[in-house]
Design a protein around this motif. Structure first.
Motif, PDB file in Angstrom:
ATOM      1  N   GLN A  39      -6.288  17.936 -30.562  1.00 30.69           N
ATOM      2  CA  GLN A  39      -5.876  16.724 -31.262  1.00 30.69           C
ATOM      3  C   GLN A  39      -5.146  17.113 -32.532  1.00 30.69           C
ATOM      4  O   GLN A  39      -5.714  17.744 -33.426  1.00 30.69           O
ATOM      5  CB  GLN A  39      -7.091  15.858 -31.594  1.00 30.69           C
ATOM      6  N   ALA A  40      -3.882  16.725 -32.592  1.00 27.15           N
ATOM      7  CA  ALA A  40      -3.067  16.939 -33.789  1.00 27.15           C
ATOM      8  C   ALA A  40      -3.234  15.735 -34.711  1.00 27.15           C
ATOM      9  O   ALA A  40      -3.599  14.650 -34.252  1.00 27.15           O
ATOM     10  CB  ALA A  40      -1.612  17.131 -33.401  1.00 27.15           C
ATOM     11  N   PRO A  41      -2.967  15.892 -35.993  1.00 25.79           N
ATOM     12  CA  PRO A  41      -3.121  14.777 -36.938  1.00 25.79           C
ATOM     13  C   PRO A  41      -2.308  13.556 -36.510  1.00 25.79           C
ATOM     14  O   PRO A  41      -1.125  13.676 -36.194  1.00 25.79           O
ATOM     15  CB  PRO A  41      -2.593  15.365 -38.248  1.00 25.79           C
ATOM     16  N   GLY A  42      -2.973  12.412 -36.474  1.00 26.90           N
ATOM     17  CA  GLY A  42      -2.305  11.174 -36.138  1.00 26.90           C
ATOM     18  C   GLY A  42      -2.022  10.975 -34.662  1.00 26.90           C
ATOM     19  O   GLY A  42      -1.364  10.006 -34.281  1.00 26.90           O
ATOM     20  N   LYS A  43      -2.515  11.886 -33.825  1.00 30.12           N
ATOM     21  CA  LYS A  43      -2.255  11.785 -32.392  1.00 30.12           C
ATOM     22  C   LYS A  43      -3.560  11.694 -31.625  1.00 30.12           C
ATOM     23  O   LYS A  43      -4.631  11.973 -32.147  1.00 30.12           O
ATOM     24  CB  LYS A  43      -1.432  12.991 -31.925  1.00 30.12           C
ATOM     25  N   ASP A  89       1.767  23.642 -31.147  1.00 32.40           N
ATOM     26  CA  ASP A  89       0.403  23.892 -30.662  1.00 32.40           C
ATOM     27  C   ASP A  89      -0.641  23.675 -31.766  1.00 32.40           C
ATOM     28  O   ASP A  89      -1.842  23.729 -31.499  1.00 32.40           O
ATOM     29  CB  ASP A  89       0.265  25.327 -30.139  1.00 32.40           C
ATOM     30  N   THR A  90      -0.183  23.446 -32.975  1.00 35.34           N
ATOM     31  CA  THR A  90      -1.093  23.220 -34.091  1.00 35.34           C
ATOM     32  C   THR A  90      -1.939  21.974 -33.846  1.00 35.34           C
ATOM     33  O   THR A  90      -1.419  20.899 -33.584  1.00 35.34           O
ATOM     34  CB  THR A  90      -0.313  23.062 -35.407  1.00 35.34           C
ATOM     35  N   ALA A  91      -3.265  22.150 -33.914  1.00 31.58           N
ATOM     36  CA  ALA A  91      -4.188  21.050 -33.638  1.00 31.58           C
ATOM     37  C   ALA A  91      -5.619  21.546 -33.827  1.00 31.58           C
ATOM     38  O   ALA A  91      -5.844  22.756 -33.990  1.00 31.58           O
ATOM     39  CB  ALA A  91      -4.021  20.539 -32.209  1.00 31.58           C
ATOM     40  N   VAL A  92      -6.554  20.610 -33.776  1.00 29.88           N
ATOM     41  CA  VAL A  92      -7.957  20.975 -33.641  1.00 29.88           C
ATOM     42  C   VAL A  92      -8.249  21.052 -32.142  1.00 29.88           C
ATOM     43  O   VAL A  92      -7.953  20.112 -31.402  1.00 29.88           O
ATOM     44  CB  VAL A  92      -8.886  19.954 -34.318  1.00 29.88           C
ATOM     45  N   TYR A  93      -8.815  22.151 -31.725  1.00 32.80           N
ATOM     46  CA  TYR A  93      -9.107  22.381 -30.317  1.00 32.80           C
ATOM     47  C   TYR A  93     -10.602  22.162 -30.068  1.00 32.80           C
ATOM     48  O   TYR A  93     -11.446  22.734 -30.770  1.00 32.80           O
ATOM     49  CB  TYR A  93      -8.710  23.799 -29.909  1.00 32.80           C
ATOM     50  N   TYR A  94     -10.893  21.358 -29.050  1.00 32.12           N
ATOM     51  CA  TYR A  94     -12.270  21.006 -28.719  1.00 32.12           C
ATOM     52  C   TYR A  94     -12.653  21.528 -27.345  1.00 32.12           C
ATOM     53  O   TYR A  94     -11.905  21.348 -26.370  1.00 32.12           O
ATOM     54  CB  TYR A  94     -12.449  19.492 -28.720  1.00 32.12           C
ATOM     55  N   CYS A  95     -13.798  22.114 -27.277  1.00 27.60           N
ATOM     56  CA  CYS A  95     -14.393  22.519 -26.016  1.00 27.60           C
ATOM     57  C   CYS A  95     -15.129  21.316 -25.419  1.00 27.60           C
ATOM     58  O   CYS A  95     -15.775  20.559 -26.144  1.00 27.60           O
ATOM     59  CB  CYS A  95     -15.368  23.656 -26.295  1.00 27.60           C
ATOM     60  N   VAL A  96     -15.033  21.131 -24.121  1.00 22.57           N
ATOM     61  CA  VAL A  96     -15.744  20.038 -23.453  1.00 22.57           C
ATOM     62  C   VAL A  96     -16.433  20.578 -22.213  1.00 22.57           C
ATOM     63  O   VAL A  96     -15.924  21.482 -21.552  1.00 22.57           O
ATOM     64  CB  VAL A  96     -14.783  18.884 -23.086  1.00 22.57           C
ATOM     65  N   TRP A 105     -19.231  17.621 -26.140  1.00 25.50           N
ATOM     66  CA  TRP A 105     -18.084  18.184 -26.848  1.00 25.50           C
ATOM     67  C   TRP A 105     -18.560  19.134 -27.945  1.00 25.50           C
ATOM     68  O   TRP A 105     -19.627  18.939 -28.540  1.00 25.50           O
ATOM     69  CB  TRP A 105     -17.269  17.071 -27.513  1.00 25.50           C
ATOM     70  N   GLY A 106     -17.730  20.124 -28.213  1.00 19.82           N
ATOM     71  CA  GLY A 106     -17.968  20.984 -29.357  1.00 19.82           C
ATOM     72  C   GLY A 106     -17.454  20.340 -30.631  1.00 19.82           C
ATOM     73  O   GLY A 106     -16.897  19.237 -30.600  1.00 19.82           O
ATOM     74  N   GLN A 107     -17.630  21.039 -31.746  1.00 19.52           N
ATOM     75  CA  GLN A 107     -17.264  20.462 -33.040  1.00 19.52           C
ATOM     76  C   GLN A 107     -15.790  20.637 -33.358  1.00 19.52           C
ATOM     77  O   GLN A 107     -15.266  20.011 -34.281  1.00 19.52           O
ATOM     78  CB  GLN A 107     -18.115  21.088 -34.161  1.00 19.52           C
ATOM     79  N   GLY A 108     -15.108  21.477 -32.614  1.00 30.23           N
ATOM     80  CA  GLY A 108     -13.681  21.701 -32.815  1.00 30.23           C
ATOM     81  C   GLY A 108     -13.398  22.914 -33.676  1.00 30.23           C
ATOM     82  O   GLY A 108     -14.183  23.291 -34.552  1.00 30.23           O
ATOM     83  N   THR A 109     -12.256  23.543 -33.414  1.00 29.36           N
ATOM     84  CA  THR A 109     -11.797  24.673 -34.203  1.00 29.36           C
ATOM     85  C   THR A 109     -10.299  24.500 -34.469  1.00 29.36           C
ATOM     86  O   THR A 109      -9.543  24.132 -33.571  1.00 29.36           O
ATOM     87  CB  THR A 109     -12.102  26.010 -33.501  1.00 29.36           C
ATOM     88  N   GLN A 110      -9.902  24.750 -35.702  1.00 31.96           N
ATOM     89  CA  GLN A 110      -8.515  24.515 -36.111  1.00 31.96           C
ATOM     90  C   GLN A 110      -7.622  25.678 -35.693  1.00 31.96           C
ATOM     91  O   GLN A 110      -7.950  26.856 -35.934  1.00 31.96           O
ATOM     92  CB  GLN A 110      -8.435  24.338 -37.629  1.00 31.96           C
ATOM     93  N   VAL A 111      -6.504  25.341 -35.082  1.00 37.34           N
ATOM     94  CA  VAL A 111      -5.454  26.313 -34.774  1.00 37.34           C
ATOM     95  C   VAL A 111      -4.192  25.855 -35.495  1.00 37.34           C
ATOM     96  O   VAL A 111      -3.747  24.720 -35.312  1.00 37.34           O
ATOM     97  CB  VAL A 111      -5.198  26.412 -33.263  1.00 37.34           C
ATOM     98  N   THR A 112      -3.643  26.734 -36.314  1.00 38.70           N
ATOM     99  CA  THR A 112      -2.423  26.419 -37.059  1.00 38.70           C
ATOM    100  C   THR A 112      -1.381  27.486 -36.767  1.00 38.70           C
ATOM    101  O   THR A 112      -1.652  28.681 -36.943  1.00 38.70           O
ATOM    102  CB  THR A 112      -2.684  26.358 -38.568  1.00 38.70           C
ATOM    103  N   VAL A 113      -0.215  27.041 -36.301  1.00 37.37           N
ATOM    104  CA  VAL A 113       0.865  27.957 -35.963  1.00 37.37           C
ATOM    105  C   VAL A 113       2.016  27.696 -36.934  1.00 37.37           C
ATOM    106  O   VAL A 113       2.568  26.595 -36.967  1.00 37.37           O
ATOM    107  CB  VAL A 113       1.338  27.776 -34.520  1.00 37.37           C
ATOM    108  N   SER A 114       2.351  28.707 -37.706  1.00 40.76           N
ATOM    109  CA  SER A 114       3.423  28.559 -38.695  1.00 40.76           C
ATOM    110  C   SER A 114       4.755  28.987 -38.088  1.00 40.76           C
ATOM    111  O   SER A 114       4.812  29.877 -37.241  1.00 40.76           O
ATOM    112  CB  SER A 114       3.110  29.397 -39.931  1.00 40.76           C
ATOM    113  N   SER A 115       5.816  28.343 -38.557  1.00 40.71           N
ATOM    114  CA  SER A 115       7.147  28.648 -38.016  1.00 40.71           C
ATOM    115  C   SER A 115       7.829  29.753 -38.804  1.00 40.71           C
ATOM    116  O   SER A 115       7.354  30.199 -39.829  1.00 40.71           O
ATOM    117  CB  SER A 115       8.012  27.386 -38.055  1.00 40.71           C
TER     118      SER A 115
END
Length: 115
Positions: A39-43, A89-96, A105-115
Motif C-alpha cells: 500500500q502506497a500513500p493515498g492508494k 515499488d515504494t510502499a508498505v508491504y504486508y504479509c498475509v 495480516w502482518g504489521q507491515g514493513t516499509q520499502v522505499t526506492v529512491s530514484s
C-alpha cells in the motif's frame, strides 16, 4: 491466533534488491495461501504475489519477472525476493496468511526506492 512478523524492508536505490521475510509464530494448518500486498500513500492495498499450499504462485503484472515469492514450510516462513526495484515499488508491504478458517495480516514493513 498466529502472529506474522515481517522483516527486510528498507531504503534502496532504483535497480537494487531487497528480500522481505514473513515469519509465522507457529505451524500453519489448513493453509490456503500466503502472500504479499502493498500500500502506497493515498492508494489502496494491492496484491503483489501469493503462493498456495501446493506451491502455485501468482504475481501482479507490475512485478512479474522482478519479484519471486517462496515459502519454507519447515520454518513457517515466506520470502519475497525483489530485484530491479523501481521508485513506484515504494510502499508498505504486508504479509498475509489465509487458512480455511481465518485470514491474518502482518504489521507491515516499509520499502522505499529512491530514484
Amino acid at each position: 491466533q498466529v502472529q506474522l512478523v515481517e522483516s527486510g524492508g528498507g531504503l534502496v536505490q532504483a535497480g537494487g534488491s531487497l528480500r522481505l521475510s514473513c515469519a509465522a509464530s507457529e505451524r500453519i494448518f489448513n493453509l490456503v495461501f500466503m502472500g504479499w500486498y502493498r500500500q502506497a500513500p493515498g492508494k489502496q492495498r494491492d496484491l503483489v504475489a501469493t503462493i498456495t499450499s501446493g506451491g502455485g504462485t501468482n504475481y501482479a503484472d507490475s512485478v512479474k519477472g522482478r519479484f519471486t515469492i517462496s515459502r519454507d514450510n519447515a520454518k513457517n516462513t515466506m520470502s519475497l525476493q525483489m530485484n530491479s526495484l523501481k521508485p513506484e515499488d515504494t510502499a508498505v508491504y504486508y504479509c498475509v496468511l489465509r487458512t480455511t478458517g481465518w485470514t491474518n495480516w502482518g504489521q507491515g514493513t516499509q520499502v522505499t526506492v529512491s530514484s
